[in-house]
Motif scaffolding. Structure first.
Motif, PDB file in Angstrom:
ATOM      1  N   LYS A 206      10.496  47.002 -79.844  1.00  0.00           N
ATOM      2  CA  LYS A 206      10.325  46.566 -81.436  1.00  0.00           C
ATOM      3  C   LYS A 206       8.856  46.443 -81.627  1.00  0.00           C
ATOM      4  O   LYS A 206       7.890  46.251 -80.754  1.00  0.00           O
ATOM      5  CB  LYS A 206      10.896  45.291 -81.188  1.00  0.00           C
ATOM      6  N   TYR A 207       8.462  46.651 -83.006  1.00  0.00           N
ATOM      7  CA  TYR A 207       7.243  46.327 -83.283  1.00  0.00           C
ATOM      8  C   TYR A 207       7.171  44.762 -83.887  1.00  0.00           C
ATOM      9  O   TYR A 207       8.477  45.025 -84.867  1.00  0.00           O
ATOM     10  CB  TYR A 207       6.857  47.272 -84.332  1.00  0.00           C
ATOM     11  N   VAL A 208       6.611  44.172 -83.498  1.00  0.00           N
ATOM     12  CA  VAL A 208       6.597  42.489 -83.820  1.00  0.00           C
ATOM     13  C   VAL A 208       5.378  42.302 -84.742  1.00  0.00           C
ATOM     14  O   VAL A 208       4.124  42.213 -84.096  1.00  0.00           O
ATOM     15  CB  VAL A 208       6.824  41.697 -82.826  1.00  0.00           C
ATOM     16  N   MET A 209       5.520  41.958 -85.902  1.00  0.00           N
ATOM     17  CA  MET A 209       4.478  41.511 -87.024  1.00  0.00           C
ATOM     18  C   MET A 209       4.195  40.252 -87.011  1.00  0.00           C
ATOM     19  O   MET A 209       5.174  39.393 -87.300  1.00  0.00           O
ATOM     20  CB  MET A 209       4.445  42.063 -88.157  1.00  0.00           C
ATOM     21  N   TYR A 210       2.802  39.591 -86.710  1.00  0.00           N
ATOM     22  CA  TYR A 210       2.854  38.051 -87.210  1.00  0.00           C
ATOM     23  C   TYR A 210       1.871  38.182 -88.245  1.00  0.00           C
ATOM     24  O   TYR A 210       0.997  38.846 -88.465  1.00  0.00           O
ATOM     25  CB  TYR A 210       1.981  37.523 -85.830  1.00  0.00           C
ATOM     26  N   PHE A 211       2.146  37.209 -89.161  1.00  0.00           N
ATOM     27  CA  PHE A 211       0.909  36.928 -90.321  1.00  0.00           C
ATOM     28  C   PHE A 211       0.715  35.599 -90.760  1.00  0.00           C
ATOM     29  O   PHE A 211       1.779  34.656 -90.188  1.00  0.00           O
ATOM     30  CB  PHE A 211       1.370  37.710 -91.308  1.00  0.00           C
ATOM     31  N   HIS A 212      -0.045  35.335 -91.274  1.00  0.00           N
ATOM     32  CA  HIS A 212      -0.300  33.738 -91.848  1.00  0.00           C
ATOM     33  C   HIS A 212       0.274  33.853 -93.150  1.00  0.00           C
ATOM     34  O   HIS A 212       0.163  34.508 -94.063  1.00  0.00           O
ATOM     35  CB  HIS A 212      -2.079  33.553 -91.837  1.00  0.00           C
ATOM     36  N   VAL A 213       1.107  32.708 -93.352  1.00  0.00           N
ATOM     37  CA  VAL A 213       1.605  32.478 -94.427  1.00  0.00           C
ATOM     38  C   VAL A 213       1.490  31.202 -94.781  1.00  0.00           C
ATOM     39  O   VAL A 213       1.481  30.127 -94.184  1.00  0.00           O
ATOM     40  CB  VAL A 213       3.296  32.658 -94.458  1.00  0.00           C
ATOM     41  N   ASP A 214       1.292  31.008 -96.320  1.00  0.00           N
ATOM     42  CA  ASP A 214       0.437  29.588 -96.898  1.00  0.00           C
ATOM     43  C   ASP A 214       0.635  29.361 -98.083  1.00  0.00           C
ATOM     44  O   ASP A 214       1.033  30.168 -98.978  1.00  0.00           O
ATOM     45  CB  ASP A 214      -1.075  29.621 -96.420  1.00  0.00           C
ATOM     46  N   VAL A 215       0.636  28.299 -98.569  1.00  0.00           N
ATOM     47  CA  VAL A 215       0.441  27.680-100.039  1.00  0.00           C
ATOM     48  C   VAL A 215      -0.752  26.752 -99.903  1.00  0.00           C
ATOM     49  O   VAL A 215      -0.683  25.917 -99.286  1.00  0.00           O
ATOM     50  CB  VAL A 215       1.860  26.833-100.376  1.00  0.00           C
ATOM     51  N   ASN A 216      -1.787  27.218-100.792  1.00  0.00           N
ATOM     52  CA  ASN A 216      -2.913  26.526-101.187  1.00  0.00           C
ATOM     53  C   ASN A 216      -3.524  26.005 -99.872  1.00  0.00           C
ATOM     54  O   ASN A 216      -4.187  25.164 -99.561  1.00  0.00           O
ATOM     55  CB  ASN A 216      -2.455  25.186-101.985  1.00  0.00           C
ATOM     56  N   TYR A 217      -3.423  26.827 -98.951  1.00  0.00           N
ATOM     57  CA  TYR A 217      -3.900  26.916 -97.492  1.00  0.00           C
ATOM     58  C   TYR A 217      -3.681  25.529 -96.786  1.00  0.00           C
ATOM     59  O   TYR A 217      -4.491  24.558 -96.030  1.00  0.00           O
ATOM     60  CB  TYR A 217      -5.378  27.056 -97.479  1.00  0.00           C
ATOM     61  N   LYS A 218      -2.327  24.874 -97.202  1.00  0.00           N
ATOM     62  CA  LYS A 218      -1.856  23.651 -96.411  1.00  0.00           C
ATOM     63  C   LYS A 218      -0.660  23.652 -95.980  1.00  0.00           C
ATOM     64  O   LYS A 218      -0.418  22.899 -94.904  1.00  0.00           O
ATOM     65  CB  LYS A 218      -1.602  22.488 -97.887  1.00  0.00           C
ATOM     66  N   LEU A 219       0.019  24.926 -95.924  1.00  0.00           N
ATOM     67  CA  LEU A 219       1.409  24.993 -95.303  1.00  0.00           C
ATOM     68  C   LEU A 219       1.065  25.296 -93.704  1.00  0.00           C
ATOM     69  O   LEU A 219       1.644  24.770 -92.986  1.00  0.00           O
ATOM     70  CB  LEU A 219       2.320  25.912 -95.896  1.00  0.00           C
ATOM     71  N   ALA A 220       0.030  26.096 -93.543  1.00  0.00           N
ATOM     72  CA  ALA A 220      -0.569  26.425 -92.218  1.00  0.00           C
ATOM     73  C   ALA A 220       0.661  27.030 -91.436  1.00  0.00           C
ATOM     74  O   ALA A 220       0.691  26.328 -90.176  1.00  0.00           O
ATOM     75  CB  ALA A 220      -1.293  25.556 -91.721  1.00  0.00           C
ATOM     76  N   GLN A 221       1.269  28.231 -91.778  1.00  0.00           N
ATOM     77  CA  GLN A 221       2.321  28.657 -90.740  1.00  0.00           C
ATOM     78  C   GLN A 221       2.016  30.055 -90.301  1.00  0.00           C
ATOM     79  O   GLN A 221       1.409  30.691 -91.200  1.00  0.00           O
ATOM     80  CB  GLN A 221       3.757  28.645 -91.297  1.00  0.00           C
ATOM     81  N   VAL A 222       2.757  30.557 -89.274  1.00  0.00           N
ATOM     82  CA  VAL A 222       2.970  31.990 -88.974  1.00  0.00           C
ATOM     83  C   VAL A 222       4.221  32.539 -89.409  1.00  0.00           C
ATOM     84  O   VAL A 222       5.121  31.887 -89.540  1.00  0.00           O
ATOM     85  CB  VAL A 222       2.612  32.592 -87.424  1.00  0.00           C
ATOM     86  N   GLY A 223       4.266  33.719 -89.960  1.00  0.00           N
ATOM     87  CA  GLY A 223       5.541  34.131 -90.070  1.00  0.00           C
ATOM     88  C   GLY A 223       5.954  35.456 -89.188  1.00  0.00           C
ATOM     89  O   GLY A 223       4.887  36.043 -88.522  1.00  0.00           O
ATOM     90  N   ILE A 224       6.807  35.895 -89.104  1.00  0.00           N
ATOM     91  CA  ILE A 224       7.243  37.116 -88.068  1.00  0.00           C
ATOM     92  C   ILE A 224       8.034  38.174 -88.909  1.00  0.00           C
ATOM     93  O   ILE A 224       9.063  37.440 -89.559  1.00  0.00           O
ATOM     94  CB  ILE A 224       7.922  36.616 -86.883  1.00  0.00           C
TER      95      ILE A 224
END
Ligand code: DGJ
Length: 333
Positions: free
Chosen positions: A123-141
């Motif tokens: 599998k190809y697994v993509m990680y990315f930075h997911v945010d709102v106003n740079y305050k949520l500070a999470q990763v998405g997959i």
């Protein structure tokens, strides 16, 4: 008779112009021009910002955010390009498109996508930075069965429970995969090991106490070099590096990769690409020259780095060329 000949010539000329305009006669590139518009094989400026590259067989895949003006502003996009020589890139299209994942505000962001290929699960697994106003500070997959997508959103979370802003990726010589993420409340950035299937973050290796983002790592002659930028938003600053003999540290002091007054030649680190050739191993600095008010026109600053004996240096940008078979690079000055 002469009349027919002139018409024939005219048609040939018109066909030639039409082909040139559609890029069918696009010239093969054998030089990389840091900071300039970088046309793909269709003649369009490459849209793979905040990206990274990996190689499968003899093809390199470059992923990054696609920020073209004409896209639907309610969605976020990741594009993929492929190349066999790192100079000529074919647009493989938008491999991941996401609208608001669930309850996020409209101004949410998806940044710095990084794709890991898992040999076991295929599998190809993509990680990315997911945010709102740079305050949520999470990763998405997101996950795909193919390098060229489509990737399917899985979830978003705080890796190991920590805040995560800019992310980077590193795959060690033993195939183990690591997520690099900026953890501002802890005053640094973390290097954390992924689970065997790459679908989760399982172990903190280091909290490197330095205010660094755009983090990336390369291993060269048994030494780990980590590199990143300061925290100045979209504005460039002097990027710095540290070294360690283990991902668990201890990490050395941070040092500049270029004269501090040039602010990394107006760029920000996103990835260090290692090319192991028959003659030489080269390490390429991949940086973004951001244009915050015209993100689609943001440029790329790629340069081969001077590396060795614990030192890492970014030469002054100039056109250069690479032979991916031998690993040799040549700065054309
Ligand atoms: C700096 C980060 O490196 C970028 O990815 C982006 O998040 C900007 N900050 C936003 O200001």
């Amino acid at each position: 008779m002469q009349h027919i000949l002139i018409n024939k010539r005219r048609i040939i000329l018109m066909l030639f112009l039409a082909f040139s305009m559609t890029g069918l006669f696009a010239q093969k590139k054998n030089v990389i021009h840091p900071g300039e518009v970088w046309p793909d094989k269709d003649g369009e400026h490459i849209q793979a910002h905040g990206g990274a590259i990996f190689k499968i067989k003899n093809t390199y895949y470059w992923y990054g955010t696609e920020r073209s003006k004409e896209l639907d502003p309610d969605s976020r996009y990741v594009a993929c390009y492929s190349s066999k020589d790192l100079m000529n890139w074919k647009n493989r299209g938008i491999v991941f498109q996401m609208s608001n994942p669930d309850t996020l505000a409209n101004n949410w962001v998806l940044e710095r996508p990084k794709v890991f290929y898992n040999q076991k699960t295929k599998k190809y697994v993509m990680y990315f930075h997911v945010d709102v106003n740079y305050k949520l500070a999470q990763v998405g997959i997101a996950v795909s069965d193919k390098a060229t997508g489509p990737f399917k959103y899985v979830r978003r979370f705080h890796p190991l429970g920590y805040e995560s802003r800019d992310i980077g990726q590193f795959i060690d010589e033993d195939g183990k995969a690591y997520l690099i993420f900026e953890d501002r409340p802890s005053g640094g950035f973390r290097i954390a090991k992924l689970t065997e299937d790459f679908m989760d973050v399982e172990k903190n290796m280091s909290l490197v106490k330095a205010r660094i983002e755009g983090g990336t790592i390369v291993k060269n002659d048994g030494l780990y070099y980590c590199l990143g930028s300061g925290l100045t938003g979209w504005n460039p600053n002097p990027n710095q590096y540290a070294t360690a003999t283990s991902l668990e540290g201890p990490w050395s002091e941070f040092k500049n990769i270029a004269p501090p007054e040039v602010n990394t030649y107006s760029s920000q680190s996103t990835f260090l690409l290692k090319i192991i050739g028959s003659e030489k191993t080269s390490v390429i600095f991949m940086g973004d020259i951001w244009k915050p008010d015209a993100q689609w026109d943001s440029r790329y600053l790629w340069m081969p780095m001077e590396i060795g004996d614990g030192k890492l240096w970014l030469p002054e940008p100039a056109p250069w060329t690479i032979n991916v078979k031998t690993g040799e690079t040549k700065i054309l000055k």
